[in-house]
Motif scaffolding. Structure first.
Motif, PDB file in Angstrom:
ATOM      1  N   ASP A  25      46.342  43.225  39.949  1.00 53.03           N
ATOM      2  CA  ASP A  25      46.546  44.084  41.120  1.00 53.03           C
ATOM      3  C   ASP A  25      45.384  43.937  42.101  1.00 53.03           C
ATOM      4  O   ASP A  25      44.329  43.431  41.749  1.00 53.03           O
ATOM      5  CB  ASP A  25      46.578  45.556  40.679  1.00 53.03           C
ATOM      6  CG  ASP A  25      47.449  45.743  39.464  1.00 53.03           C
ATOM      7  OD1 ASP A  25      48.442  45.009  39.369  1.00 53.03           O
ATOM      8  OD2 ASP A  25      47.111  46.596  38.607  1.00 53.03           O
ATOM      9  N   GLU A  29      39.961  45.722  49.007  1.00 50.47           N
ATOM     10  CA  GLU A  29      40.777  45.407  50.168  1.00 50.47           C
ATOM     11  C   GLU A  29      39.970  45.688  51.424  1.00 50.47           C
ATOM     12  O   GLU A  29      39.541  46.820  51.635  1.00 50.47           O
ATOM     13  CB  GLU A  29      41.976  46.354  50.174  1.00 50.47           C
ATOM     14  CG  GLU A  29      43.317  45.711  50.049  1.00 50.47           C
ATOM     15  CD  GLU A  29      44.395  46.781  50.063  1.00 50.47           C
ATOM     16  OE1 GLU A  29      45.188  46.770  50.995  1.00 50.47           O
ATOM     17  OE2 GLU A  29      44.409  47.646  49.158  1.00 50.47           O
ATOM     18  N   THR A  53      42.274  40.712  50.856  1.00 52.10           N
ATOM     19  CA  THR A  53      42.459  41.440  49.604  1.00 52.10           C
ATOM     20  C   THR A  53      41.998  40.568  48.441  1.00 52.10           C
ATOM     21  O   THR A  53      42.405  39.406  48.338  1.00 52.10           O
ATOM     22  CB  THR A  53      43.936  41.809  49.399  1.00 52.10           C
ATOM     23  OG1 THR A  53      44.367  42.542  50.540  1.00 52.10           O
ATOM     24  CG2 THR A  53      44.119  42.654  48.151  1.00 52.10           C
ATOM     25  N   HIS A  55      42.027  40.294  44.371  1.00 52.08           N
ATOM     26  CA  HIS A  55      42.755  40.840  43.226  1.00 52.08           C
ATOM     27  C   HIS A  55      41.903  40.769  41.976  1.00 52.08           C
ATOM     28  O   HIS A  55      40.942  40.009  41.907  1.00 52.08           O
ATOM     29  CB  HIS A  55      44.057  40.072  43.020  1.00 52.08           C
ATOM     30  CG  HIS A  55      44.963  40.120  44.208  1.00 52.08           C
ATOM     31  ND1 HIS A  55      44.875  39.204  45.235  1.00 52.08           N
ATOM     32  CD2 HIS A  55      45.944  40.989  44.549  1.00 52.08           C
ATOM     33  CE1 HIS A  55      45.777  39.502  46.157  1.00 52.08           C
ATOM     34  NE2 HIS A  55      46.439  40.585  45.775  1.00 52.08           N
ATOM     35  N   ARG A  56      42.285  41.555  40.971  1.00 49.24           N
ATOM     36  CA  ARG A  56      41.584  41.515  39.692  1.00 49.24           C
ATOM     37  C   ARG A  56      41.639  40.116  39.096  1.00 49.24           C
ATOM     38  O   ARG A  56      42.709  39.504  39.053  1.00 49.24           O
ATOM     39  CB  ARG A  56      42.240  42.484  38.700  1.00 49.24           C
ATOM     40  CG  ARG A  56      41.881  43.907  38.951  1.00 49.24           C
ATOM     41  CD  ARG A  56      42.563  44.854  38.001  1.00 49.24           C
ATOM     42  NE  ARG A  56      42.576  46.167  38.636  1.00 49.24           N
ATOM     43  CZ  ARG A  56      41.504  46.961  38.675  1.00 49.24           C
ATOM     44  NH1 ARG A  56      40.388  46.596  38.071  1.00 49.24           N
ATOM     45  NH2 ARG A  56      41.566  48.104  39.303  1.00 49.24           N
ATOM     46  N   LEU A  93      38.538  49.210  50.784  1.00 47.92           N
ATOM     47  CA  LEU A  93      39.128  50.048  49.736  1.00 47.92           C
ATOM     48  C   LEU A  93      38.871  49.440  48.375  1.00 47.92           C
ATOM     49  O   LEU A  93      39.206  48.273  48.130  1.00 47.92           O
ATOM     50  CB  LEU A  93      40.643  50.174  49.962  1.00 47.92           C
ATOM     51  CG  LEU A  93      41.065  50.859  51.256  1.00 47.92           C
ATOM     52  CD1 LEU A  93      42.579  50.854  51.373  1.00 47.92           C
ATOM     53  CD2 LEU A  93      40.525  52.287  51.300  1.00 47.92           C
ATOM     54  N   HIS A  95      39.805  49.712  44.474  1.00 45.55           N
ATOM     55  CA  HIS A  95      40.812  50.267  43.561  1.00 45.55           C
ATOM     56  C   HIS A  95      40.238  50.331  42.152  1.00 45.55           C
ATOM     57  O   HIS A  95      40.226  49.324  41.448  1.00 45.55           O
ATOM     58  CB  HIS A  95      42.070  49.393  43.542  1.00 45.55           C
ATOM     59  CG  HIS A  95      42.746  49.275  44.871  1.00 45.55           C
ATOM     60  ND1 HIS A  95      43.894  49.953  45.182  1.00 45.55           N
ATOM     61  CD2 HIS A  95      42.426  48.564  45.988  1.00 45.55           C
ATOM     62  CE1 HIS A  95      44.268  49.655  46.418  1.00 45.55           C
ATOM     63  NE2 HIS A  95      43.386  48.819  46.931  1.00 45.55           N
ATOM     64  N   ARG A  97      40.230  51.415  38.198  1.00 47.43           N
ATOM     65  CA  ARG A  97      41.349  51.469  37.245  1.00 47.43           C
ATOM     66  C   ARG A  97      41.869  52.897  37.112  1.00 47.43           C
ATOM     67  O   ARG A  97      41.114  53.811  36.793  1.00 47.43           O
ATOM     68  CB  ARG A  97      40.886  50.982  35.879  1.00 47.43           C
ATOM     69  CG  ARG A  97      41.076  49.509  35.708  1.00 47.43           C
ATOM     70  CD  ARG A  97      40.840  49.104  34.262  1.00 47.43           C
ATOM     71  NE  ARG A  97      40.536  47.683  34.195  1.00 47.43           N
ATOM     72  CZ  ARG A  97      41.458  46.729  34.303  1.00 47.43           C
ATOM     73  NH1 ARG A  97      42.721  47.054  34.461  1.00 47.43           N
ATOM     74  NH2 ARG A  97      41.115  45.468  34.244  1.00 47.43           N
ATOM     75  N   ARG A  99      42.668  54.990  39.235  1.00 50.43           N
ATOM     76  CA  ARG A  99      42.168  55.977  40.186  1.00 50.43           C
ATOM     77  C   ARG A  99      42.706  55.674  41.578  1.00 50.43           C
ATOM     78  O   ARG A  99      43.134  54.547  41.854  1.00 50.43           O
ATOM     79  CB  ARG A  99      40.631  55.948  40.217  1.00 50.43           C
ATOM     80  CG  ARG A  99      39.993  56.820  39.130  1.00 50.43           C
ATOM     81  CD  ARG A  99      38.498  56.714  39.181  1.00 50.43           C
ATOM     82  NE  ARG A  99      38.012  55.480  38.573  1.00 50.43           N
ATOM     83  CZ  ARG A  99      36.798  55.003  38.726  1.00 50.43           C
ATOM     84  NH1 ARG A  99      35.936  55.639  39.487  1.00 50.43           N
ATOM     85  NH2 ARG A  99      36.419  53.892  38.136  1.00 50.43           N
ATOM     86  N   GLU A 100      42.632  56.684  42.433  1.00 56.21           N
ATOM     87  CA  GLU A 100      43.022  56.463  43.826  1.00 56.21           C
ATOM     88  C   GLU A 100      42.012  55.517  44.470  1.00 56.21           C
ATOM     89  O   GLU A 100      40.826  55.566  44.147  1.00 56.21           O
ATOM     90  CB  GLU A 100      42.996  57.807  44.581  1.00 56.21           C
ATOM     91  CG  GLU A 100      44.179  58.697  44.263  1.00 56.21           C
ATOM     92  CD  GLU A 100      45.502  58.070  44.718  1.00 56.21           C
ATOM     93  OE1 GLU A 100      45.629  57.777  45.921  1.00 56.21           O
ATOM     94  OE2 GLU A 100      46.378  57.848  43.861  1.00 56.21           O
ATOM     95  N   PRO A 101      42.455  54.647  45.375  1.00 58.68           N
ATOM     96  CA  PRO A 101      41.494  53.783  46.061  1.00 58.68           C
ATOM     97  C   PRO A 101      40.472  54.587  46.870  1.00 58.68           C
ATOM     98  O   PRO A 101      40.796  55.639  47.426  1.00 58.68           O
ATOM     99  CB  PRO A 101      42.364  52.924  46.981  1.00 58.68           C
ATOM    100  CG  PRO A 101      43.729  53.485  46.939  1.00 58.68           C
ATOM    101  CD  PRO A 101      43.853  54.358  45.751  1.00 58.68           C
TER     102      PRO A 101
END
Lengths: 376, 356
Positions: A25, A29, A53, A55-56, A93, A95, A97, A99-101
């Motif tokens: 995910d 960002e 962005t 990603h992991r 942003l 993200h 784990r 949690r909300e960004p």
């Protein structure tokens, strides 16, 4: 914040979940991110409206020339820039784990502290300038580990340090060495180990191998790739060396004049880059295995950020420019497999100005070589 | 095609520098190297291998501890002051950092004009200015009038490096020693500097010693490659032959370690190198065996005991026990050969002529 108490064991560590280079995910960002350098003559925009962005578990390469804004962007992603550089607009942003960004741009220094090293760490170009010259290597690691995990005892932290250094091939007895007693390559590897001390999700790397020799560079990259596959952290890797990025990245962003002008996979950028600047860059690195032919690089010089042209920043150097390039800045257009900011790239024509004559790939050249005796 | 006499030549040159603690740094330990008119010779190796020391010996900054430097066949050790001055005109050094090698407080007209005046290439303000304009045009800084009154700080790295090259050209040199001339420059403008050097040798027959750590650019520019390791040349030969069919394990390592766009991720051509020791050789100790033995993946017992001589085969040389004098057997038979193994053999400028 409970991660650092477990001893690091890359083989069985609990955080080693997304191993073998799996990309997950979104992790970080940048949205409409702008960074300005405040000067007496007014602000100079070094990063302009950046959308990117990470990603992991992904390795994203960021390539560009001096003053393209690549290092400024990297620092801004980690909220590490210092005045005169300021983030003037946009969001970063993160993200976490489950949690909300969180928008890192809005956090205070104190609020950022839990993210530093534990979530996001950085490796810089000059190891000798990053390591404390009057502290033994081991003490610097223990410092970092205990600062972010106050519960860790000194003995635990020392154990973790030995393990970290072992992962980059530095024997345990060098724990008591001062930085100047290590070779340049070893210092750089120690810095990479230090960046991993708190098991971050993202490691920002700013030209980490530019100051070392090519064989040492290969050794460091080999270890980095192995660790990345094992521990699954994401990497944002900044360098001017596009050849290197093609070899190690999952995705590459090309910057020019403070903007991202193209995003693509290594294969895309190797076989059919869409932006004329990327096409020029591909022609700027002499090949090692492909047949040699006269290359011309890119005419002209990189732009002066204080006097950017009204249209596309690359237009003055672009051999494929059309009228609209001189008046209108092209937006970064999402196209299958990437994005490009060029008036010649449209949804109907995602290949842009790329044509068969431009093809520099190995296969194409082998065919061409027999017939072509091109312009010298 | 018989080769002309070398214009500049090093014969078994050693440079030993006394260091702290009674040690001796063997910066160069017996290097022979020849430059012919109109030829570009690359000197490739890692930091500390002795590349820059070689350039400094050629430019008379360092004196050779032993061995000889010959210019146009004459040993340099015995030349008069006047001949020495002529030598400085003929053999010009270009440095790595054009930000440091040009006076930031002076205009281009002064920087170039001063060299012209000192070496009496032209006299009188008008003649000097005309010469400066001509030089700027020669390094493609056109229109020259728009550059002559600028300061170096108003110019990009690539433009500054051209000024440095223009300054050396004011002497009408026969030889240019280019010490990492592009490593401080952005990728997009490096090639223009390399192409300029190529044009100079083509149009004026200038011999160029191109010193670099970037073997891909050495392949692009040079006719011959010399690979240095720990103060000695371990392999030399026509560029395409060395690059497509390296014989010394260190050359192989350099080639496989260098980034190559064709090995992009997902191409199936990526290399996995098992490098456990990338540390440079300690050149303060006397080496009984091969200097590369600690890092060599093919090291044998013999390699630690005795130092291999530089063996000549055809147009090439290599110093490795695996290079047999008669059979040219190397340890690399398990690797696929290049698609054009015989490319350029017997031809000193194989690829260059096709591109000209």
């Amino acid at each position: 914040m409970n991660r650092a108490s477990t001893t690091i064991d890359p083989g069985t560590g609990p955080k080693a979940a997304p191993s073998t280079g799996q990309i997950g995910d979104p992790l970080l960002e940048a949205r409409h991110l702008c960074v300005d350098y405040v000067t007496e003559a007014g602000p100079v925009r070094a990063c302009d409206d950046i959308d990117l962005t990470l990603h992991r578990g992904e390795i994203v390469g960021i390539a560009g020339e001096s003053a393209s804004g690549k290092s400024t962007l990297l620092a801004a992603l980690g909220r590490l820039q210092r005045p005169p550089a300021v983030t003037s607009a946009g969001q970063v942003l993160f993200h976490g784990r489950g949690r909300e960004p969180v928008d890192l741009v809005r956090l205070s220094e104190a609020e950022l502290s839990p993210y530093r090293w534990v979530e996001i760490s950085i490796v810089m170009q000059s190891a000798m300038a990053c390591l404390n010259p009057v502290m033994r290597l081991g003490a610097q690691f223990v410092d970092a580990i205990r600062a972010h995990d106050p519960q860790a005892s000194k003995a635990e932290a020392t154990g973790q340090t030995a393990e970290l250094l072992r992962m980059v091939g530095i024997p345990e007895h060098r724990l008591s060495a001062y930085p100047h007693q290590l070779s340049g390559g070893m210092q750089q590897r120690a810095l990479i180990a230090l960046s991993l001390a708190c098991r971050p999700q993202l490691v920002l790397m700013d030209e980490p191998t530019t100051a070392v020799d090519v064989v040492m560079q290969r050794q460091i990259l080999g270890q980095l790739m192995a660790l990345q596959a094992e521990l699954g952290f994401a990497v944002a890797f900044v360098t001017h060396d596009l050849s290197l990025l093609l070899e190690i990245s999952d995705r590459i962003a090309i910057m020019y004049g403070g903007k991202i002008v193209e995003v693509g996979t290594p294969e895309q950028l190797y076989a059919a880059p869409r932006h004329p600047y990327t096409q020029g860059l591909r022609r700027a690195f002499p090949p090692l295995t492909e047949p040699v032919r006269r290359l011309n690089g890119i005419p002209g010089s990189p732009p002066d950020l204080t006097q950017l042209p009204p249209g596309c920043a690359f237009a003055p150097r672009c051999t494929k420019r059309i009228d609209v390039c001189e008046s209108t800045i092209p937006p970064l257009l999402e196209i299958p497999g990437g994005a490009a900011a060029c008036h010649l790239v449209t949804p109907e024509n995602p290949a842009g100005a790329w044509d068969a004559d431009d093809n520099l790939s190995l296969e194409a050249l082998e065919i061409e070589e027999a017939t072509s005796h091109d312009q010298a | 095609m018989t080769k002309p006499e070398p214009i500049l030549e090093a014969v078994d040159v050693k440079v030993h520098i006394p260091a702290a603690g009674g040690r001796t740094i063997r910066a160069l330990d017996g290097v022979s190297l020849a430059l012919h008119p109109g030829e570009i010779v690359a000197l490739v190796g890692e930091s500390g291998s002795g590349k820059t020391t070689m350039a400094r010996v050629f430019s008379l900054i360092y004196k050779a501890t032993s061995g000889e430097v010959r210019y146009q066949g004459q040993p340099l050790q015995r030349v008069s002051r006047r001949r020495e001055r002529a030598y400085y005109n003929d053999v010009q050094l270009i440095f790595q950092d054009p930000f440091a090698s040009l006076n930031a407080l002076k205009k281009i007209s002064y920087i170039l004009g001063r060299a012209i005046r000192i070496h009496q290439v032209a006299a009188g303000a008008r003649a000097v200015r005309a010469t400066v304009l001509d030089l700027l045009e020669r390094v493609h800084l056109t229109p020259a009038e728009s550059y002559i009154d600028r300061y170096p700080t108003d110019m990009s790295g690539g433009q500054r490096q051209r000024i440095a090259i223009a300054r050396s050209l004011s002497m009408e040199p026969r030889v240019i020693l280019a010490d990492e001339p592009t490593s401080m420059l952005d990728a997009s403008i490096r090639l223009s500097v390399l192409n300029l050097l190529d044009d100079l040798r083509r149009e004026r027959g200038i011999a160029v010693l191109y010193i670099t750590h970037d073997i891909a650019s050495a392949r692009y520019l040079s006719d011959r490659i010399n690979v240095m390791y720990g103060g000695v040349i371990v392999e030399s030969g026509p560029t395409e032959q060395v690059v497509s069919d390296p014989r010394h394990p260190y050359t192989e390592l350099l080639l496989s370690a260098a980034p190559d766009p064709a090995r992009y991720k997902g191409s199936g051509r990526s290399v996995q190198l098992d490098i456990t020791n990338a540390n440079p050789v300690d050149n303060t100790v006397e080496h009984r065996g091969c200097r590369f033995v600690d890092r060599c993946p093919k090291a044998m017992e013999k390699c630690a005991d005795a130092s291999p001589e530089l063996i000549t085969f055809g147009d090439r040389q290599a110093a490795c026990w695996l290079v047999g004098q008669d059979t040219l057997v190397t340890g690399r038979s398990q690797q696929p050969k290049s698609s054009q193994p015989s490319r350029g053999s017997g031809d000193p400028h194989p690829s260059k002529e096709t591109s000209a």
